[in-house]
Design a protein around this motif. Structure first.
Motif, PDB file in Angstrom:
ATOM      1  N   PHE A 275      55.637  64.084 -15.234  1.00  0.00           N
ATOM      2  CA  PHE A 275      56.735  64.427 -14.643  1.00  0.00           C
ATOM      3  C   PHE A 275      57.794  63.447 -14.718  1.00  0.00           C
ATOM      4  O   PHE A 275      57.769  62.297 -14.418  1.00  0.00           O
ATOM      5  N   PRO A 276      58.916  64.038 -15.492  1.00  0.00           N
ATOM      6  CA  PRO A 276      60.188  63.117 -15.726  1.00  0.00           C
ATOM      7  C   PRO A 276      60.755  62.937 -14.299  1.00  0.00           C
ATOM      8  O   PRO A 276      60.710  63.756 -13.257  1.00  0.00           O
ATOM      9  N   GLU A 277      61.630  61.856 -14.227  1.00  0.00           N
ATOM     10  CA  GLU A 277      62.235  61.572 -12.950  1.00  0.00           C
ATOM     11  C   GLU A 277      63.479  62.451 -12.501  1.00  0.00           C
ATOM     12  O   GLU A 277      63.754  63.236 -13.428  1.00  0.00           O
ATOM     13  N   ASN A 278      63.833  62.359 -11.493  1.00  0.00           N
ATOM     14  CA  ASN A 278      64.815  63.024 -11.033  1.00  0.00           C
ATOM     15  C   ASN A 278      64.858  64.484 -10.802  1.00  0.00           C
ATOM     16  O   ASN A 278      65.746  65.310 -11.234  1.00  0.00           O
ATOM     17  N   MET A 279      63.639  65.060 -10.728  1.00  0.00           N
ATOM     18  CA  MET A 279      63.211  66.369 -10.921  1.00  0.00           C
ATOM     19  C   MET A 279      62.059  66.634  -9.978  1.00  0.00           C
ATOM     20  O   MET A 279      61.117  65.904  -9.792  1.00  0.00           O
ATOM     21  N   SER A 280      62.250  67.901  -9.348  1.00  0.00           N
ATOM     22  CA  SER A 280      60.977  68.254  -8.302  1.00  0.00           C
ATOM     23  C   SER A 280      59.996  69.054  -9.178  1.00  0.00           C
ATOM     24  O   SER A 280      60.249  69.257 -10.569  1.00  0.00           O
ATOM     25  N   VAL A 281      58.878  69.090  -8.799  1.00  0.00           N
ATOM     26  CA  VAL A 281      57.865  69.768  -9.155  1.00  0.00           C
ATOM     27  C   VAL A 281      58.063  71.165  -9.937  1.00  0.00           C
ATOM     28  O   VAL A 281      58.200  71.555 -11.105  1.00  0.00           O
ATOM     29  N   GLU A 282      58.931  71.964  -8.902  1.00  0.00           N
ATOM     30  CA  GLU A 282      59.417  73.071  -9.314  1.00  0.00           C
ATOM     31  C   GLU A 282      60.322  73.223 -10.500  1.00  0.00           C
ATOM     32  O   GLU A 282      60.207  73.942 -11.401  1.00  0.00           O
TER      33      GLU A 282
END
Ligand code: NAD
Length: 558
Positions: A275-282
């Motif tokens: 998962f990239p940073e600054n991002m929610s799973v959705e």
């Protein structure tokens, strides 16, 4: 008309008990282990046929799954089923001692062996990512990796902390199929585990199976619980719902240096596993669908930051190592983090001496489905190797703390000579009716003589032979010749497409004399490949092991 299984709900449960659904126990074992790999208690995303490790699958699609099941039911005792990247492609005549199934997964001609080409071919329905034990039907849930992780942390403790992790803070990330074993392995070694994981459901899954003790959504709270436990010498594991880089940044900002630091996100697969940073799973899930190229770019940017944070914490004193997910390789090769390899991989640092003795992740499964059968095998093992104290400690802790997932199974690291002894003893148990049904014996592809993976198992080999891939191929060939029940040769497991070639073997102890002869050969030859590989590379421990077991070709030909 044949019913085509199209989704997991129609797949049905893993067959158990003593009734055969096939024409022999070897075929039956393959059938049950395929089902077991996709049991919702075992697999990470069974609805997509994904067993573990990013997109490691058991079969290419549901149609292929259905056909494999039909083929195994039809397969005679003198025939062999061929599986090409998760799809059955033929049944050919062989003989009773030949493998009943031969599997090749994710193989690409080296020049084309990269994720881009692989994904193109996968999208055309031509291939599948088999990981290691996903596409070779010998995954046993998180227990499989607990023992290896336990061994690794025990060795970390021996090398750096006087034999125990008591009073240490151990930070990591990724609580997926494999990574989920970290908290338990750390607390088994008496340490505190603080782990970042983006997906809350993964953390809940680990709580349910008792691999993890506590969960929080707050980094602040996670850190303060961890520091308190460390101060009190308590063995507690904490999962924090957050991105790994946010946890590490919080530690850096507060000037808290973990005692040990690693990572088990699926960094080997920048699109699906990280998962990239600054991002929610959705948000990440949407971007992955809508713009996969941009997703990969962002993922790799975050990995570069992640590795830099690890390097900084290493500088501040954390015992830092890569845990076999190619995080360093991604940051180095695709983002130019020149010093990414300044922290070592876990194999050269902690596992290779064991490989030199032919030791590796030996595992077995009770086809009856009855946990009592595993208890009986545990007892036999303890009687067979009374001098092996760490084995006894492991079996006791495993019995107390490891919840079975799917078919009851056990794992322990056994070496040259020991695997043969254990396999023959299990066959005797089956013959004498002391267990209710045959026992399946197998191992991870992450083993002593079955893998070429320069960023992991064969990193920093003494003679520089890291990328030589003849060894796993020879391993698959000798296990085929020796009569393993199913043999697999894979590409890309653990560290991703282009980075590894590895082989698997499974052998069934069905109590027969034929099985006894095969077990003797296969469980001798399989670890022997590892001893020979490390002997050839110049390791002294391997030379001693080779001498003890009369494996050195030069001695033989004198
Ligand atoms: P998995 O795909 O089941 O789990 C990966 C987890 O990482 C997921 O739960 C995901 O949510 C989480 N994650 C991804 N990016 C994150 C981020 N930035 N921050 C926090 N969490 C994040 O994979 P797995 O089966 O657990 O395997 C993990 C890795 O370990 C793989 O690369 C695999 O190849 C490797 N592996 C290592 C060994 C070993 O012995 N060391 C063995 C097998 C696999």
């Amino acid at each position: 008309m044949a019913i085509t299984i199209t989704d997991i709900s129609k797949k049905g449960k893993t067959p158990t008990g003593t009734e055969l659904n096939t024409k022999g126990w070897v075929q039956e074992a393959a059938l049950r282990m395929l089902y077991n790999n996709l049991d919702p208690d075992v697999a990470e995303r069974p609805e997509d046929l994904v067993v573990y490790g990013g997109t490691g699958k058991a079969a290419r699609n549901w149609e292929a799954f259905d056909l494999i099941v039909k083929a195994l039911k039809d397969l005679e005792e003198d025939e062999t089923l061929l599986v090409q990247s998760g799809k059955p492609v033929g049944i050919l005549p062989t003989h009773k001692d030949a493998p009943r199934v031969l599997i090749s997964n994710s193989m690409l001609v080296p020049h084309w062996a990269n994720w881009k080409k692989f994904r193109e071919l996968e999208a055309k329905g031509l291939t599948m990512y088999g990981q290691m034990t996903a596409g070779s039907w010998i995954y046993i849930g998180s227990q499989g990796i607990v023992q290896g992780t336990y061994e690794t942390y025990a060795e970390v403790a021996r090398q750096h902390f006087g034999g125990s992790l008591k009073g240490t803070l151990n930070v990591t990330a990724g609580l997926g199929g494999m990574g989920g074993a970290q908290p338990l392995a750390i607390t088994m070694n008496e340490g505190v585990c603080l782990a970042a994981e983006m997906e809350e459901w993964r953390i809940r899954k680990r709580l349910e199976t008792r691999y993890l003790d506590k969960m929080t959504n707050s980094i602040e709270e996670g850190i303060s619980w961890a520091l308190e436990a460390k101060a009190n010498g308590e063995a507690i594991s904490i999962g924090v719902v957050c991105n790994a880089v946010d946890l590490l940044q919080a530690l850096l900002d507060r000037n808290i240096t973990p005692d040990t630091l690693t990572d088990q996100t699926s960094a080997h697969d920048a699109l699906v596993g990280y998962f990239p940073e600054n991002m929610s799973v959705e948000e990440a899930n949407v971007l992955r669908q809508q713009n996969p190229e941009l997703y990969v770019e962002k993922s790799l940017d975050t990995m570069a930051r992640h590795v830099k944070q690890m390097l900084e914490l290493q500088k501040r004193g954390a015992v830092t190592f890569d845990y076999g997910n190619n995080l360093r390789g991604q940051a180095h090769d695709l983002r130019g983090v020149e010093n990414a390899f300044d922290f070592p991989g876990f194999v050269p640092a902690y596992i290779r001496p064991l490989f030199c003795e032919g030791k590796g992740p030996f595992r077995w499964v009770a086809l009856s489905g009855d946990p009592e059968d595993i208890r009986v095998t545990d007892e036999v093992l303890l009687e067979l190797f009374p001098e092996n104290k760490s084995l006894a400690r492991w079996i006791k802790m495993a019995q107390e703390r490891i919840a079975f997932q799917g078919l009851p199974a056990r794992i322990c690291w056994l070496g040259q000579g020991e695997r043969e002894i254990a396999g023959l003893a299990f066959n005797k148990l089956v013959r004498e009716g002391k267990v209710k049904a045959p026992i399946v014996i197998g191992r991870d592809h992450l083993d002593t003589g079955s893998v070429a993976s320069p960023n992991r198992e064969t990193e920093a080999m003494k003679d520089g032979s890291d990328a030589i891939a003849d060894w796993p191929v020879l391993n698959a060939m000798i296990n085929t010749a020796g009569g393993a029940s199913w043999v697999s040769l894979h590409h890309g497991g653990g560290v991703g497409i282009g980075y590894s070639i590895h082989a698997g073997m499974v052998i069934v102890a069905d109590g027969t004399e034929d099985a006894e002869i095969r077990l003797k050969r296969v469980l001798h030859n399989d670890p022997a490949m590892g001893v020979l590989r490390h002997l050839d590379a110049g390791y002294d421990i391997a030379a001693d092991t080779a001498r003890k077991h009369r494996l050195d070709i030069k001695e033989r030909l004198k």
